[in-house]
Scaffold this motif. Structure first.
Motif, short mmCIF file in Angstrom:
data_model
loop_
_atom_site.label_atom_id
_atom_site.label_comp_id
_atom_site.label_asym_id
_atom_site.label_seq_id
_atom_site.Cartn_x
_atom_site.Cartn_y
_atom_site.Cartn_z
N VAL A 1 0.85 -1.18 0.00
CA VAL A 1 0.00 0.00 0.00
C VAL A 1 0.89 1.24 0.00
O VAL A 1 1.86 1.32 0.75
CB VAL A 1 -0.97 0.01 1.20
CG1 VAL A 1 -0.23 -0.09 2.53
CG2 VAL A 1 -1.85 1.26 1.18
N LEU A 2 0.59 2.15 -0.88
CA LEU A 2 1.26 3.45 -0.90
C LEU A 2 0.65 4.27 0.22
O LEU A 2 -0.53 4.61 0.18
CB LEU A 2 1.05 4.13 -2.25
CG LEU A 2 1.48 5.60 -2.37
CD1 LEU A 2 2.95 5.79 -2.05
CD2 LEU A 2 1.14 6.14 -3.76
N GLU A 3 1.47 4.57 1.23
CA GLU A 3 0.96 5.26 2.41
C GLU A 3 1.84 6.47 2.74
O GLU A 3 3.04 6.49 2.45
CB GLU A 3 0.91 4.32 3.61
CG GLU A 3 2.25 3.73 4.00
CD GLU A 3 2.14 2.79 5.21
OE1 GLU A 3 1.09 2.80 5.88
OE2 GLU A 3 3.12 2.06 5.49
N PHE A 4 1.19 7.47 3.34
CA PHE A 4 1.85 8.72 3.67
C PHE A 4 1.63 9.07 5.14
O PHE A 4 0.59 8.73 5.72
CB PHE A 4 1.29 9.87 2.82
CG PHE A 4 1.69 9.82 1.38
CD1 PHE A 4 2.77 10.55 0.92
CD2 PHE A 4 0.99 9.03 0.48
CE1 PHE A 4 3.14 10.50 -0.41
CE2 PHE A 4 1.36 8.97 -0.84
CZ PHE A 4 2.44 9.71 -1.29
N ASN A 5 2.59 9.78 5.69
CA ASN A 5 2.34 10.42 6.97
C ASN A 5 1.21 11.42 6.75
O ASN A 5 1.25 12.21 5.80
CB ASN A 5 3.60 11.13 7.45
CG ASN A 5 3.43 11.71 8.83
OD1 ASN A 5 2.71 12.69 9.03
ND2 ASN A 5 4.09 11.11 9.81
N PRO A 6 0.18 11.39 7.58
CA PRO A 6 -1.01 12.22 7.31
C PRO A 6 -0.78 13.72 7.43
O PRO A 6 -1.68 14.50 7.10
CB PRO A 6 -2.02 11.73 8.35
CG PRO A 6 -1.23 11.06 9.40
CD PRO A 6 -0.01 10.50 8.74
N THR A 7 0.41 14.15 7.86
CA THR A 7 0.68 15.59 7.89
C THR A 7 0.90 16.15 6.48
O THR A 7 0.82 17.37 6.29
CB THR A 7 1.92 15.89 8.75
OG1 THR A 7 3.06 15.21 8.21
CG2 THR A 7 1.71 15.47 10.19
N LEU A 8 1.16 15.27 5.50
CA LEU A 8 1.35 15.74 4.13
C LEU A 8 0.00 15.97 3.45
O LEU A 8 -0.95 15.24 3.68
CB LEU A 8 2.15 14.72 3.32
CG LEU A 8 3.67 14.93 3.32
CD1 LEU A 8 4.27 14.60 4.67
CD2 LEU A 8 4.33 14.12 2.23
N PRO A 9 -0.07 16.97 2.59
CA PRO A 9 -1.34 17.29 1.91
C PRO A 9 -1.55 16.43 0.66
O PRO A 9 -1.81 16.94 -0.43
CB PRO A 9 -1.16 18.76 1.54
CG PRO A 9 0.31 18.88 1.26
CD PRO A 9 0.99 17.95 2.26
N ILE A 10 -1.41 15.10 0.82
CA ILE A 10 -1.50 14.18 -0.32
C ILE A 10 -2.53 13.11 0.01
O ILE A 10 -2.38 12.36 0.97
CB ILE A 10 -0.13 13.53 -0.61
CG1 ILE A 10 0.89 14.60 -1.04
CG2 ILE A 10 -0.27 12.46 -1.69
CD1 ILE A 10 2.30 14.07 -1.17
N LYS A 11 -3.59 13.06 -0.81
CA LYS A 11 -4.65 12.09 -0.56
C LYS A 11 -4.95 11.19 -1.76
O LYS A 11 -5.71 10.24 -1.64
CB LYS A 11 -5.92 12.81 -0.14
CG LYS A 11 -5.79 13.54 1.18
CD LYS A 11 -7.10 14.21 1.58
CE LYS A 11 -6.95 14.93 2.93
NZ LYS A 11 -8.22 15.61 3.33
N THR A 12 -4.34 11.51 -2.92
CA THR A 12 -4.58 10.72 -4.12
C THR A 12 -3.26 10.55 -4.87
O THR A 12 -2.29 11.28 -4.65
CB THR A 12 -5.58 11.41 -5.07
OG1 THR A 12 -4.98 12.61 -5.59
CG2 THR A 12 -6.89 11.74 -4.36
#
Length: 324
Positions: free
Chosen positions: A131-142
């Motif tokens: 799964v491509l996952e990000f720290n939620p502090t980044l403004p990236i959702k797609t």
């Protein structure tokens, strides 16, 4: 008298020709007559080990002899692969193989074996996604937002992996090759999740079972999966391929034996494994690991491995990868 003798001779000759085939069938029917080693090229508790134990347990129950997992870690799983390859080709030493073996075929230029040439592929067992996952502090959702952000900030995003040639590394480098983004690789010797949670690194292409807990509790943001289709483990999360056509980076597992292992034994194992993969109890165990069955016929599985070796060789060469 001569006619009789000729008939006797022809009958004897026909019987002699048939004997090897009968012997091969009898050997396969009697297989296994004692315990079978299942070599795992990773430590106990690694994903390959966990899946191998599910399959070994099911094979033991089905075939009536223990299939014993033997961990032979080292050399990014190459030690385990060579252990199997050098074993007697009698069906009593098998390898729990993975996509890593396909990557290593190109990544390591000094191997003392050729994986495809020196093995008898038996059967696929499972596939699962990262799964491509990000720290939620980044403004990236797609995925499109990720590509746009990375191209606007080249070299500013770091991605974590479990080391060069591992599934998270290969999934990321395939993404870079297909999209042209510039993100920086940070390889770890152990699991990187603490640094991902603290935003020391911003993203990763993580095997779903290793991260599903922190995704569900909101500490990480799942953006997309690396399989060609959505994963049942993460409903509502789209595949990267929806935005990057042709992208696919599955983790997959299977079984292989030394080359020259009798075809009848390989065929028996293939049929048995495929039957087990359709068993609801086995499917449930695999689903709990975030995996789905990956049945193949023997010939199709060999072609699949060859295709995977070719696919990942392009990524290795694109990224200029060298073993650690």
């Amino acid at each position: 008298m001569m006619i009789l003798r000729r008939r006797e001779f022809l009958g004897f000759a026909a019987g002699a020709v048939a004997l090897p085939a009968v012997s091969r069938r009898a050997r396969a029917d009697a297989y296994p007559s004692h315990p079978v080693r299942l070599i795992v090229g990773f430590p106990a508790g690694a994903a390959t080990d966990v899946v191998a134990r599910v399959i070994a347990d099911a094979l033991s129950k089905k075939l009536g002899q223990p299939f014993v997992v033997e961990n032979r870690p080292g050399g990014a799983s190459n030690v385990g692969a060579e252990t199997m390859i050098r074993a007697a080709p009698d069906g009593y030493t098998l390898l729990a193989m993975t996509v890593t073996n396909a990557v290593n075929a190109t990544l390591y230029t000094d191997l003392r074996f050729d994986f495809l040439r020196d093995t008898a592929p038996i059967a696929g067992t499972i596939r699962s996604a990262n799964v491509l996952e990000f720290n939620p502090t980044l403004p990236i959702k797609t995925v499109p937002e990720f590509i746009a952000y990375a191209k606007a900030n080249p070299g500013k995003l770091n991605y974590a992996s479990l080391g060069i040639g591992t599934a998270p590394n290969m999934a990321a480098e395939l993404f870079k090759m297909m999209t042209g983004v510039d993100i920086v690789h940070v390889p770890y010797k152990s699991f990187y999740m603490p640094d991902l949670l603290s935003n020391q690194v911003q993203l990763a292409f993580t095997p779903i079972p290793l991260t599903i807990g922190v995704i569900r509790d909101g500490r990480m943001r799942a953006v997309a999966v690396t399989s060609a289709t959505p994963s049942d483990a993460l409903p509502g999360i789209p595949p990267i391929a929806q935005f990057v056509p042709g992208y696919e980076a599955n983790i997959w597992h299977g079984l292989a034996a030394p080359k020259s292992t009798p075809v009848a034994i390989v065929d028996k194992l293939n049929a048995t494994v495929n039957g087990l993969l359709a068993d609801p109890a086995v499917k449930d165990k695999l689903a709990n690991l975030g995996a789905e069955p990956m049945p193949f016929g023997v010939a199709d599985y060999r072609k699949f491995i060859a295709d995977e070796i070719g696919k990942w060789s392009k990524v290795v060469n694109f990224a200029g990868m060298k073993p650690e």
